[in-house]
Write an enzyme that holds these catalytic residues in place. Structure first.
Site, PDB file in Angstrom:
ATOM      1  N   ILE A   1       0.696  -1.011   0.263  1.00 27.49           N
ATOM      2  CA  ILE A   1       0.310  -0.428   0.168  1.00 27.49           C
ATOM      3  C   ILE A   1       0.485   1.280   0.483  1.00 27.49           C
ATOM      4  O   ILE A   1       0.534   2.121  -0.393  1.00 27.49           O
ATOM      5  CB  ILE A   1      -1.055   0.500   1.204  1.00 27.49           C
ATOM      6  CG1 ILE A   1      -0.296  -0.230   2.671  1.00 27.49           C
ATOM      7  CG2 ILE A   1      -1.866  -1.201   0.896  1.00 27.49           C
ATOM      8  CD1 ILE A   1      -1.159   0.454   3.608  1.00 27.49           C
ATOM      9  N   ASP A   2       1.854   1.159   0.786  1.00 28.71           N
ATOM     10  CA  ASP A   2       3.213   2.335  -0.116  1.00 28.71           C
ATOM     11  C   ASP A   2       3.682   3.009  -0.998  1.00 28.71           C
ATOM     12  O   ASP A   2       3.896   4.395  -0.841  1.00 28.71           O
ATOM     13  CB  ASP A   2       4.367   1.775   1.091  1.00 28.71           C
ATOM     14  CG  ASP A   2       4.417   1.500   3.188  1.00 28.71           C
ATOM     15  OD1 ASP A   2       2.973   1.773   2.820  1.00 28.71           O
ATOM     16  OD2 ASP A   2       4.945   1.481   2.933  1.00 28.71           O
TER      17      ASP A   2
HETATM   18  O1  F6P Z   1       5.001  -2.354   4.281  1.00 27.94           O
HETATM   19  C1  F6P Z   1       3.848  -1.664   4.150  1.00 27.94           C
HETATM   20  C2  F6P Z   1       3.047  -1.225   5.438  1.00 27.94           C
HETATM   21  O2  F6P Z   1       1.485  -0.938   5.575  1.00 27.94           O
HETATM   22  C3  F6P Z   1       3.605  -0.093   6.616  1.00 27.94           C
HETATM   23  O3  F6P Z   1       2.909   0.821   6.017  1.00 27.94           O
HETATM   24  C4  F6P Z   1       3.650   0.022   7.791  1.00 27.94           C
HETATM   25  O4  F6P Z   1       4.697   0.797   8.719  1.00 27.94           O
HETATM   26  C5  F6P Z   1       3.938  -1.794   7.970  1.00 27.94           C
HETATM   27  O5  F6P Z   1       3.719  -2.234   6.580  1.00 27.94           O
HETATM   28  C6  F6P Z   1       3.380  -2.102   9.231  1.00 27.94           C
HETATM   29  O6  F6P Z   1       3.444  -3.294   9.830  1.00 27.94           O
HETATM   30  P1  F6P Z   1       2.584  -3.931   9.756  1.00 27.94           P
HETATM   31  O7  F6P Z   1       1.394  -4.748   9.807  1.00 27.94           O
HETATM   32  O8  F6P Z   1       3.559  -5.746  10.550  1.00 27.94           O
HETATM   33  O9  F6P Z   1       2.156  -3.588  11.721  1.00 27.94           O
END
Ligand code: F6P
Length: 348
Positions: free
Chosen positions: A132-133
């Site tokens: 999504i980033d």
């Molecule tokens: O890498 C995508 C992402 O959605 C980032 O934007 C966010 O920092 C991270 O994943 C969150 O990760 P998790 O689901 O492991 O908390």
């Protein structure tokens, strides 16, 4: 002549996002119909490859998943390259399952590991970019970004009416670890009054002066969209430390809560925080992500069938094309300052 290759592995790694199941479905359907290729799905990303836990996928088992969020295969944030004996284990598992190679659906962490496996260790891999980033190179858009953007934009829209009613400053924290794509696009789409992104270190004093100016010139509320990875300009403010994952990346989240009291103190305005979090990643993919995921899945399995490993599929203009995996993962794709400048036009 059709390549002699009848079996490949498939995995989804890193954070989930809407559209993963659409890729799985496309790889399996196209692989079976056009290439007589069967697909083994590894459970939970690289963790499943290291464990050798794969399930055979077919048209029947991937039926009805196009519109479903998440991933039927499960995912994890396991780094296989730095795991003890990880590379040898991956080779063994490929041999054991009789796999010609792997289609790896992942973001920056998963595909960087894929690049190392492919370039440094000769493991046959095709990458499919999802996050999504939207911060992966080699593609204009990644799978999942568009849906997350819809969710973030809807949140900005909803915050407008409540902000207006209460004369408040609303901080909306969205995801975006190294790049502010969601923040910038949702900010433009929703008409934000300030946007904080990793690409442009912020000076909170400047932000507060801007908010005070707005409110002194007739505006009774402000919406500030904050990317979770936004960073203060050097020497202006210190952020708390974050825990790290197995790729050594900080577990972000909470920056808006951190800066809110400072904004209240410096402006005297009431501030409220909304942290969107995983709402951005959950649920059904929108139409754009379904089409992108389907097109990328088809392109990826076509490359695998031709034995053209070491590539990633990327969106260029209206087309999905093969790009070099190493090239695509060399540098993160950040928001160009020209795009941020468009958002700034509407901050006044
Ligand atoms: O890498 C995508 C992402 O959605 C980032 O934007 C966010 O920092 C991270 O994943 C969150 O990760 P998790 O689901 O492991 O908390």
């Amino acid at each position: 002549m059709r390549a002699v290759m009848r079996r490949i592995g498939l995995l989804t790694g890193g954070g989930d996002c809407p559209g993963l199941n659409a890729v799985i479905r496309a790889v399996v359907r196209r692989g079976g119909d056009a290439h007589n290729l069967s697909v083994d799905g590894f459970r939970n990303g690289w963790a499943g490859v290291l464990e050798g836990t794969a399930v055979p996928l077919n048209a029947e088992s991937t039926k009805g998943i196009l519109h479903r969020g998440g991933t039927i295969l499960g995912t994890s944030r396991v780094n296989p390259v730095d795991a003890d004996g990880g590379v040898e284990r991956i080779r063994d598992v490929l041999d054991l399952h009789g796999l010609a190679g792997l289609v790896v659906i992942g973001g920056e962490g998963t595909l960087s590991a894929a690049r190392r496996l492919s370039v440094e260790h000769g493991v046959p891999i095709i990458g499919v970019p999802k996050t999504i980033d939207n911060d992966l190179g080699g593609t204009q858009f990644t799978i999942g970004f568009s849906t997350a953007l819809d969710v973030a934009t809807a949140a900005v829209d909803r915050l407008h009416s409540t902000a207006e009613s209460h004369n408040r400053v609303m901080l909306l924290e969205v995801m975006g670890r190294h790049a502010g794509w969601i923040a910038t696009y949702a900010g433009i789409a929703g008409g934000a009054d300030a946007i904080l992104v990793p690409e442009r270190p912020f000076d909170l004093d400047r932000v507060c002066r801007h908010l005070k100016h707005r409110h002194a010139t007739g505006r009774s509320f402000s919406i500030v969209v904050v990317a979770e990875g936004a960073v203060p300009a050097a020497g202006t403010m210190v952020l708390p430390d974050y825990e790290r994952d197995t790729f050594g990346r900080p577990r972000l989240g909470g920056i808006a809560n951190h800066i809110a009291p400072h904004i209240e103190e410096r402006t005297g305005f009431a501030v409220r925080v909304t942290t969107l979090g995983h709402v951005q990643r959950g649920g059904s993919p929108n139409a754009f992500d379904r089409v992108l995921a389907s097109s990328m899945g088809v392109a990826a399995v076509d490359l695998a069938a031709e034995g053209r490993w070491g590539l990633m599929v990327g969106m260029h203009g209206n087309d999905v094309v093969p790009v070099d995996l190493a090239e695509a993962t060399r540098e993160l794709k950040t928001v160009p300052l020209s795009m941020y400048a468009v958002a700034e036009v509407f901050f006044g």
